[in-house]
Write a protein that holds these residues in place. Structure first.
Motif, PDB file in Angstrom:
ATOM      1  N   THR A 109       0.783  -1.238   0.000  1.00  0.00           N
ATOM      2  CA  THR A 109       0.000   0.000   0.000  1.00  0.00           C
ATOM      3  C   THR A 109       0.814   1.286   0.000  1.00  0.00           C
ATOM      4  O   THR A 109       0.322   2.314  -0.438  1.00  0.00           O
ATOM      5  CB  THR A 109      -0.960   0.050   1.207  1.00  0.00           C
ATOM      6  N   VAL A 110       2.036   1.259   0.512  1.00  0.00           N
ATOM      7  CA  VAL A 110       2.810   2.494   0.628  1.00  0.00           C
ATOM      8  C   VAL A 110       3.581   2.747  -0.653  1.00  0.00           C
ATOM      9  O   VAL A 110       4.323   1.895  -1.129  1.00  0.00           O
ATOM     10  CB  VAL A 110       3.777   2.436   1.834  1.00  0.00           C
ATOM     11  N   ASP A 111       3.383   3.917  -1.216  1.00  0.00           N
ATOM     12  CA  ASP A 111       4.110   4.333  -2.423  1.00  0.00           C
ATOM     13  C   ASP A 111       5.308   5.177  -1.990  1.00  0.00           C
ATOM     14  O   ASP A 111       5.180   6.367  -1.745  1.00  0.00           O
ATOM     15  CB  ASP A 111       3.188   5.144  -3.333  1.00  0.00           C
ATOM     16  N   TYR A 112       6.472   4.536  -1.875  1.00  0.00           N
ATOM     17  CA  TYR A 112       7.660   5.242  -1.403  1.00  0.00           C
ATOM     18  C   TYR A 112       8.213   6.204  -2.443  1.00  0.00           C
ATOM     19  O   TYR A 112       9.086   6.997  -2.141  1.00  0.00           O
ATOM     20  CB  TYR A 112       8.742   4.255  -0.946  1.00  0.00           C
ATOM     21  N   ASN A 113       7.711   6.169  -3.663  1.00  0.00           N
ATOM     22  CA  ASN A 113       8.094   7.188  -4.640  1.00  0.00           C
ATOM     23  C   ASN A 113       7.406   8.512  -4.330  1.00  0.00           C
ATOM     24  O   ASN A 113       7.870   9.571  -4.704  1.00  0.00           O
ATOM     25  CB  ASN A 113       7.760   6.729  -6.061  1.00  0.00           C
ATOM     26  N   HIS A 114       6.275   8.432  -3.653  1.00  0.00           N
ATOM     27  CA  HIS A 114       5.522   9.641  -3.285  1.00  0.00           C
ATOM     28  C   HIS A 114       5.783  10.037  -1.837  1.00  0.00           C
ATOM     29  O   HIS A 114       5.893  11.212  -1.523  1.00  0.00           O
ATOM     30  CB  HIS A 114       4.027   9.409  -3.510  1.00  0.00           C
ATOM     31  N   PHE A 115       5.859   9.048  -0.938  1.00  0.00           N
ATOM     32  CA  PHE A 115       6.041   9.314   0.483  1.00  0.00           C
ATOM     33  C   PHE A 115       7.429   8.874   0.908  1.00  0.00           C
ATOM     34  O   PHE A 115       7.727   7.692   0.927  1.00  0.00           O
ATOM     35  CB  PHE A 115       4.997   8.558   1.316  1.00  0.00           C
ATOM     36  N   GLY A 116       8.284   9.835   1.271  1.00  0.00           N
ATOM     37  CA  GLY A 116       9.637   9.507   1.697  1.00  0.00           C
ATOM     38  C   GLY A 116       9.699   8.999   3.121  1.00  0.00           C
ATOM     39  O   GLY A 116      10.616   8.285   3.493  1.00  0.00           O
ATOM     40  N   ILE A 117       8.715   9.376   3.909  1.00  0.00           N
ATOM     41  CA  ILE A 117       8.671   8.958   5.308  1.00  0.00           C
ATOM     42  C   ILE A 117       7.245   8.531   5.625  1.00  0.00           C
ATOM     43  O   ILE A 117       6.280   9.140   5.163  1.00  0.00           O
ATOM     44  CB  ILE A 117       9.146  10.104   6.237  1.00  0.00           C
ATOM     45  N   VAL A 118       7.135   7.454   6.383  1.00  0.00           N
ATOM     46  CA  VAL A 118       5.829   6.926   6.762  1.00  0.00           C
ATOM     47  C   VAL A 118       5.761   6.879   8.286  1.00  0.00           C
ATOM     48  O   VAL A 118       6.468   6.089   8.917  1.00  0.00           O
ATOM     49  CB  VAL A 118       5.603   5.517   6.165  1.00  0.00           C
ATOM     50  N   PRO A 119       4.940   7.726   8.892  1.00  0.00           N
ATOM     51  CA  PRO A 119       4.788   7.699  10.345  1.00  0.00           C
ATOM     52  C   PRO A 119       4.150   6.391  10.802  1.00  0.00           C
ATOM     53  O   PRO A 119       3.260   5.856  10.134  1.00  0.00           O
ATOM     54  CB  PRO A 119       3.856   8.875  10.635  1.00  0.00           C
ATOM     55  N   VAL A 120       4.599   5.885  11.941  1.00  0.00           N
ATOM     56  CA  VAL A 120       4.005   4.697  12.557  1.00  0.00           C
ATOM     57  C   VAL A 120       3.310   5.154  13.832  1.00  0.00           C
ATOM     58  O   VAL A 120       3.919   5.791  14.688  1.00  0.00           O
ATOM     59  CB  VAL A 120       5.064   3.621  12.866  1.00  0.00           C
ATOM     60  N   LEU A 121       2.021   4.820  13.930  1.00  0.00           N
ATOM     61  CA  LEU A 121       1.182   5.290  15.031  1.00  0.00           C
ATOM     62  C   LEU A 121       0.657   4.120  15.853  1.00  0.00           C
ATOM     63  O   LEU A 121       0.500   3.011  15.335  1.00  0.00           O
ATOM     64  CB  LEU A 121      -0.018   6.062  14.482  1.00  0.00           C
ATOM     65  N   ASN A 122       0.372   4.387  17.127  1.00  0.00           N
ATOM     66  CA  ASN A 122      -0.331   3.382  17.911  1.00  0.00           C
ATOM     67  C   ASN A 122      -1.835   3.631  17.781  1.00  0.00           C
ATOM     68  O   ASN A 122      -2.252   4.555  17.070  1.00  0.00           O
ATOM     69  CB  ASN A 122       0.148   3.364  19.373  1.00  0.00           C
ATOM     70  N   LEU A 123      -2.634   2.834  18.457  1.00  0.00           N
ATOM     71  CA  LEU A 123      -4.085   2.949  18.308  1.00  0.00           C
ATOM     72  C   LEU A 123      -4.649   4.244  18.888  1.00  0.00           C
ATOM     73  O   LEU A 123      -5.770   4.629  18.576  1.00  0.00           O
ATOM     74  CB  LEU A 123      -4.788   1.734  18.916  1.00  0.00           C
ATOM     75  N   LYS A 124      -3.858   4.944  19.718  1.00  0.00           N
ATOM     76  CA  LYS A 124      -4.276   6.239  20.259  1.00  0.00           C
ATOM     77  C   LYS A 124      -3.865   7.376  19.329  1.00  0.00           C
ATOM     78  O   LYS A 124      -3.988   8.530  19.680  1.00  0.00           O
ATOM     79  CB  LYS A 124      -3.646   6.467  21.634  1.00  0.00           C
ATOM     80  N   HIS A 125      -3.355   7.035  18.148  1.00  0.00           N
ATOM     81  CA  HIS A 125      -2.880   7.988  17.139  1.00  0.00           C
ATOM     82  C   HIS A 125      -1.642   8.755  17.610  1.00  0.00           C
ATOM     83  O   HIS A 125      -1.391   9.881  17.202  1.00  0.00           O
ATOM     84  CB  HIS A 125      -3.998   8.956  16.727  1.00  0.00           C
ATOM     85  N   GLU A 126      -0.886   8.130  18.517  1.00  0.00           N
ATOM     86  CA  GLU A 126       0.366   8.702  18.988  1.00  0.00           C
ATOM     87  C   GLU A 126       1.503   8.230  18.093  1.00  0.00           C
ATOM     88  O   GLU A 126       1.506   7.082  17.626  1.00  0.00           O
ATOM     89  CB  GLU A 126       0.649   8.281  20.431  1.00  0.00           C
ATOM     90  N   LEU A 127       2.451   9.105  17.855  1.00  0.00           N
ATOM     91  CA  LEU A 127       3.609   8.790  17.024  1.00  0.00           C
ATOM     92  C   LEU A 127       4.567   7.905  17.804  1.00  0.00           C
ATOM     93  O   LEU A 127       5.043   8.290  18.870  1.00  0.00           O
ATOM     94  CB  LEU A 127       4.298  10.090  16.605  1.00  0.00           C
ATOM     95  N   VAL A 128       4.853   6.703  17.294  1.00  0.00           N
ATOM     96  CA  VAL A 128       5.758   5.772  17.977  1.00  0.00           C
ATOM     97  C   VAL A 128       7.022   5.478  17.175  1.00  0.00           C
ATOM     98  O   VAL A 128       7.985   4.943  17.707  1.00  0.00           O
ATOM     99  CB  VAL A 128       5.055   4.446  18.354  1.00  0.00           C
ATOM    100  N   GLY A 129       7.023   5.802  15.896  1.00  0.00           N
ATOM    101  CA  GLY A 129       8.192   5.546  15.060  1.00  0.00           C
ATOM    102  C   GLY A 129       7.921   5.968  13.631  1.00  0.00           C
ATOM    103  O   GLY A 129       6.946   6.667  13.355  1.00  0.00           O
TER     104      GLY A 129
END
Length: 156
Positions: A109-129
């Protein structure tokens, strides 16, 4: 399957067995920690300083560790004042994944040609990585390094 108990179990199950089941590998297993982030109440100059210090072209914006979006260096070229707020520059043009998203789903699903960075979130929508194209390529190449090392009698 991620942490085999000993060499006997590893030989019995197969060291690279997990790679044949990428749905068991989750974003939390492969993500990079400590993303380059900044609070939404910071200024443009502070965002530029953070990006310059980290040698990146974007910064992840949070409020109370909740992920809000990304500020791109290119978007900061048209501003009125260095002391201006970041709020007007937060982009919602990104693809985020949850920490329990499978490697299979990420690669599909991730198009790395368009998105250079992909945030990883927990279920509380907090940034974890976060994930990058180079991180994903590094992780995926490990399966081949391990199998090449085993064939040559070298432990990778």
């Amino acid at each position: 399957m991620k942490n085999l108990a000993n060499e006997y179990v590893q030989n019995f199950v197969g060291k690279n067995r997990l790679w044949s089941n990428p749905e068991f590998i989750k974003a939390s297993d492969i993500m990079l920690k400590n993303p380059c982030k900044i609070s939404v109440d910071r200024t443009i100059i502070q965002a530029l300083q953070v990006m310059n210090h980290a040698h990146v072209d974007s910064v992840l914006v949070t409020e109370d560790n909740k992920f809000l979006g990304i500020v791109w260096l290119a978007d900061l070229q048209n501003f009125d004042s260095y002391s201006g707020s970041l709020k007007n520059f937060i982009s919602d043009d990104y693809h985020a994944v949850y920490e329990n998203t499978s490697l299979k789903e990420i690669t599909n699903t991730v198009d790395y040609n368009h998105f250079g960075i992909v945030p990883v979130l927990n279920l509380k929508h907090e940034l974890v990585g976060y994930l990058t194209k180079s991180r994903l390529l590094s992780v995926l190449s490990r399966q081949y390094q391990d199998s090449v090392g085993q064939k040559d009698g070298i432990l990778a």
